[in-house]
Motif scaffolding. Sequence first.
Motif, mmCIF file in Angstrom:
data_model
loop_
_atom_site.group_PDB
_atom_site.id
_atom_site.type_symbol
_atom_site.label_atom_id
_atom_site.label_comp_id
_atom_site.label_asym_id
_atom_site.label_seq_id
_atom_site.Cartn_x
_atom_site.Cartn_y
_atom_site.Cartn_z
ATOM 1 N N PHE A 47 35.573 45.652 37.063
ATOM 2 C CA PHE A 47 34.975 44.314 37.269
ATOM 3 C C PHE A 47 36.004 43.369 37.635
ATOM 4 O O PHE A 47 37.115 43.318 37.003
ATOM 5 C CB PHE A 47 34.273 43.964 35.753
ATOM 6 N N VAL A 48 35.708 42.395 38.394
ATOM 7 C CA VAL A 48 36.457 41.360 39.042
ATOM 8 C C VAL A 48 36.208 40.002 38.410
ATOM 9 O O VAL A 48 36.894 39.135 37.817
ATOM 10 C CB VAL A 48 36.825 41.614 40.077
ATOM 11 N N ALA A 49 35.050 39.842 39.112
ATOM 12 C CA ALA A 49 34.380 38.346 38.883
ATOM 13 C C ALA A 49 32.674 38.285 38.950
ATOM 14 O O ALA A 49 32.313 39.361 39.521
ATOM 15 C CB ALA A 49 35.098 37.273 39.702
ATOM 16 N N ALA A 50 32.227 37.536 38.561
ATOM 17 C CA ALA A 50 30.656 37.578 38.504
ATOM 18 C C ALA A 50 30.452 35.539 38.322
ATOM 19 O O ALA A 50 31.083 34.797 37.815
ATOM 20 C CB ALA A 50 30.184 38.068 37.386
ATOM 21 N N ALA A 61 37.786 38.802 35.102
ATOM 22 C CA ALA A 61 38.470 39.726 34.498
ATOM 23 C C ALA A 61 39.866 39.102 34.039
ATOM 24 O O ALA A 61 40.229 38.456 34.763
ATOM 25 C CB ALA A 61 38.811 41.105 35.475
ATOM 26 N N ASP A 62 40.531 39.452 32.882
ATOM 27 C CA ASP A 62 41.743 38.751 32.376
ATOM 28 C C ASP A 62 42.858 38.801 33.541
ATOM 29 O O ASP A 62 43.719 38.286 33.907
ATOM 30 C CB ASP A 62 42.274 39.519 31.157
ATOM 31 N N SER A 63 42.536 40.046 34.294
ATOM 32 C CA SER A 63 43.829 40.462 35.195
ATOM 33 C C SER A 63 43.749 39.537 36.469
ATOM 34 O O SER A 63 44.719 39.556 37.172
ATOM 35 C CB SER A 63 43.658 42.011 35.713
ATOM 36 N N VAL A 64 42.701 38.799 36.790
ATOM 37 C CA VAL A 64 42.587 38.018 37.799
ATOM 38 C C VAL A 64 42.289 36.569 37.470
ATOM 39 O O VAL A 64 42.578 35.591 38.310
ATOM 40 C CB VAL A 64 41.366 38.399 39.055
ATOM 41 N N LYS A 65 42.332 36.150 36.315
ATOM 42 C CA LYS A 65 42.212 34.727 35.950
ATOM 43 C C LYS A 65 43.108 34.044 36.376
ATOM 44 O O LYS A 65 44.440 34.397 36.282
ATOM 45 C CB LYS A 65 41.941 34.611 34.376
ATOM 46 N N GLY A 66 43.162 32.860 37.001
ATOM 47 C CA GLY A 66 43.864 31.810 37.438
ATOM 48 C C GLY A 66 44.556 32.192 38.741
ATOM 49 O O GLY A 66 45.152 31.274 39.504
ATOM 50 N N ARG A 67 44.040 33.571 39.367
ATOM 51 C CA ARG A 67 44.378 33.764 40.800
ATOM 52 C C ARG A 67 43.209 33.920 41.582
ATOM 53 O O ARG A 67 43.333 33.425 42.927
ATOM 54 C CB ARG A 67 45.147 34.858 40.956
ATOM 55 N N PHE A 68 42.262 34.302 41.195
ATOM 56 C CA PHE A 68 40.983 34.660 41.955
ATOM 57 C C PHE A 68 39.944 33.746 41.684
ATOM 58 O O PHE A 68 39.783 33.139 40.379
ATOM 59 C CB PHE A 68 40.323 35.904 41.620
#
Length: 127
Positions: A47-50, A61-68
Amino acid sequence: QVQLVESGGGLVQAGGSLRLSCAASGRLFSSYAMGWFRQAPGKEREFVAAIRWSGTTTYYADSVKGRFTISRDNAKNTVYLQMNSLKPEDTAVYYCAADPRYTKVGDPALRYGMDYWGKGTLVTVSS
């Protein structure tokens, strides 16, 4: 029935940006929850975003917060994923998904069961 077509993938250097688009068919798009997922080579889909139908509730997702950033334009039947500060580990095929039940995108256990999926667009981030 909803058909989803992703676009905007490509090759970018680390630190760069890309914007993915997902165009949806169907007159009920504005009522659907939408999501972005990705699958890197040799790894499971993640999962990335919704985003819910109104656009006011989003998940990352924590891995993309603040960037995506995920957003949607219901008048254009399109959902976007703005990706900034890209890293080599963001390299993957990115998939768009849709579901009429907004509860699915808010529940990590249900997200992967979204009803409709696109064929994906490849994002490659070089170091």
